[in-house]
Write an enzyme that holds these catalytic residues in place. Structure first.
Site, PDB file in Angstrom:
ATOM      1  N   LYS A   6      -7.674  -3.258   2.410  1.00  0.00           N
ATOM      2  CA  LYS A   6      -6.501  -2.853   2.769  1.00  0.00           C
ATOM      3  C   LYS A   6      -6.153  -3.316   4.256  1.00  0.00           C
ATOM      4  O   LYS A   6      -7.032  -3.397   4.996  1.00  0.00           O
ATOM      5  CB  LYS A   6      -6.488  -1.081   2.951  1.00  0.00           C
ATOM      6  CG  LYS A   6      -7.618  -0.498   3.687  1.00  0.00           C
ATOM      7  CD  LYS A   6      -7.794   1.098   3.742  1.00  0.00           C
ATOM      8  CE  LYS A   6      -8.756   1.822   4.390  1.00  0.00           C
ATOM      9  NZ  LYS A   6      -9.069   3.190   4.222  1.00  0.00           N
ATOM     10  N   PHE A  11      -1.852  -0.033 -10.642  1.00  0.00           N
ATOM     11  CA  PHE A  11      -2.065  -1.269 -10.291  1.00  0.00           C
ATOM     12  C   PHE A  11      -3.674  -1.730 -10.924  1.00  0.00           C
ATOM     13  O   PHE A  11      -3.786  -2.850 -10.422  1.00  0.00           O
ATOM     14  CB  PHE A  11      -2.289  -1.207  -8.793  1.00  0.00           C
ATOM     15  CG  PHE A  11      -3.179  -0.225  -8.281  1.00  0.00           C
ATOM     16  CD1 PHE A  11      -4.651   0.097  -8.507  1.00  0.00           C
ATOM     17  CD2 PHE A  11      -2.740   0.998  -7.492  1.00  0.00           C
ATOM     18  CE1 PHE A  11      -5.271   1.204  -8.142  1.00  0.00           C
ATOM     19  CE2 PHE A  11      -3.173   2.204  -7.052  1.00  0.00           C
ATOM     20  CZ  PHE A  11      -4.751   2.198  -7.126  1.00  0.00           C
ATOM     21  N   ARG A  34     -16.854   1.085  -3.135  1.00  0.00           N
ATOM     22  CA  ARG A  34     -16.066   0.419  -2.102  1.00  0.00           C
ATOM     23  C   ARG A  34     -16.661  -1.048  -1.898  1.00  0.00           C
ATOM     24  O   ARG A  34     -17.899  -0.735  -1.500  1.00  0.00           O
ATOM     25  CB  ARG A  34     -16.281   1.278  -0.740  1.00  0.00           C
ATOM     26  CG  ARG A  34     -15.054   0.819   0.086  1.00  0.00           C
ATOM     27  CD  ARG A  34     -15.333   1.882   1.399  1.00  0.00           C
ATOM     28  NE  ARG A  34     -14.991   3.346   1.376  1.00  0.00           N
ATOM     29  CZ  ARG A  34     -13.777   3.734   1.221  1.00  0.00           C
ATOM     30  NH1 ARG A  34     -12.614   3.020   1.242  1.00  0.00           N
ATOM     31  NH2 ARG A  34     -13.721   5.221   0.931  1.00  0.00           N
ATOM     32  N   LYS A  86       0.713  -1.197   0.036  1.00  0.00           N
ATOM     33  CA  LYS A  86      -0.039   0.031   0.008  1.00  0.00           C
ATOM     34  C   LYS A  86       0.873   1.334  -0.137  1.00  0.00           C
ATOM     35  O   LYS A  86       1.726   1.422   0.982  1.00  0.00           O
ATOM     36  CB  LYS A  86      -0.860   0.153   1.311  1.00  0.00           C
ATOM     37  CG  LYS A  86      -1.907   1.131   1.048  1.00  0.00           C
ATOM     38  CD  LYS A  86      -2.823   1.059   2.427  1.00  0.00           C
ATOM     39  CE  LYS A  86      -4.116   2.185   2.201  1.00  0.00           C
ATOM     40  NZ  LYS A  86      -3.664   3.408   1.782  1.00  0.00           N
TER      41      LYS A  86
END
Length: 284
Positions: free
Chosen positions: A195, A119, A189, A48
């Site tokens: 994460k 990504f 989301r 991350k």
């Protein structure tokens, strides 16, 4: 010559199977917090990055909030004319620096130290497993010195994942991301993107400055904030003396970290991290 022909054909093919015209993004894929109930084999893992989220529409960089990012022409001149999703990044623990460069209109030369770490291919309507394969080809064919592929790898167990998190964090990384291989890119989301960090962070709006006492007399003691759930609480730690003399403005959005929640849902031990100085420039 053969490589040039192949490259042209490849870009043309990517444009043809892109289902949405290049344009300002209609939101980005956002991450939820990792939980052990997932089937870990289904996910790719990556670092991350502590940078600024950015969407390339083929011609223009956009922030997560939908504002154009004024990158200098030399930075994007060799980017592909297809949509990319990634992070503008300099190095670990350099968020403030990259954020300042991205927000400034007088930092053209400073962009030379910025990387665009990619990504995803957001407009390719295929599972992430296939998007990742295509993305590797895109980056390989690119002539840009600022374009980098985010390495993705597999982890065998949740225990190994926790150990990996400790190792990355010890080196200054912000945490890890988990991307579900079978997922289609969505502008919202959900559990397709997760994460994982050693602490939880969130955002809240400053609604009041509370005066300090003792050594903080005549400076900020704490801020009172309201989070997205409408809960109001105080944050009194994490501030430097300079920040206590010039606290985040009332109405500004700040990022804080915490170590869990109380029975009433309030964040436990909240610590101030930074002002989200432009609500349109954010991390993922």
């Amino acid at each position: 010559m053969e490589k040039v022909i192949y490259g042209f054909a490849y870009w043309l093919a990517l444009l043809l199977f892109s289902s949405v015209a290049l344009a300002k993004p209609d939101g980005m894929m956002l991450a939820k917090v990792y939980h052990q109930s997932i089937k870990l084999d289904d996910y790719w893992v990556s670092e991350k990055y502590d940078g600024v989220r950015a969407y390339w529409d083929g011609q223009q960089l956009w922030s997560r909030g939908g504002n154009a990012i004024a990158a200098p022409a030399y930075f994007t001149e060799n980017f592909p004319n297809i949509a990319l999703d990634g992070e503008l990044w300099i190095a670990r623990q350099q968020f403030a620096k990259v954020s300042g460069i991205v927000r400034s209109h007088h930092a053209s030369s400073q962009w030379k130290i910025v990387q665009y770490r990619v990504f995803d291919l957001p407009e390719l309507a295929k599972p992430f497993n296939q998007r990742l394969t295509e993305l590797k080809k895109v980056i390989k064919l690119s002539a840009s010195p600022y374009l980098y592929l985010v390495p993705q790898f597999k982890v065998k167990s949740h225990v190994e994942l926790a150990q990996l998190l400790d190792a990355y964090t010890a080196k200054g990384a912000e945490g890890l991301m988990l991307h579900k291989g079978s997922s289609i890119y969505s502008h919202k989301r959900n559990d397709d993107l997760l994460k994982l960090k050693q602490f939880v962070d969130a955002e809240a709006t400053v609604i009041e400055h509370l005066k300090g006492k003792g050594k903080y007399q005549d400076m900020l003691g704490a801020i009172r904030v309201k989070n997205s759930a409408g809960l109001v609480f105080k944050i009194g730690s994490g501030f430097s003396d300079a920040q206590r003399r010039s606290p985040p403005p009332i109405g500004s959005v700040i990022t804080y970290k915490y170590t869990g929640e109380t029975k009433t849902g309030l964040p436990r031990f909240p610590v101030y991290l930074r002002v989200r100085s432009d609500a349109r420039l954010n991390k993922n």
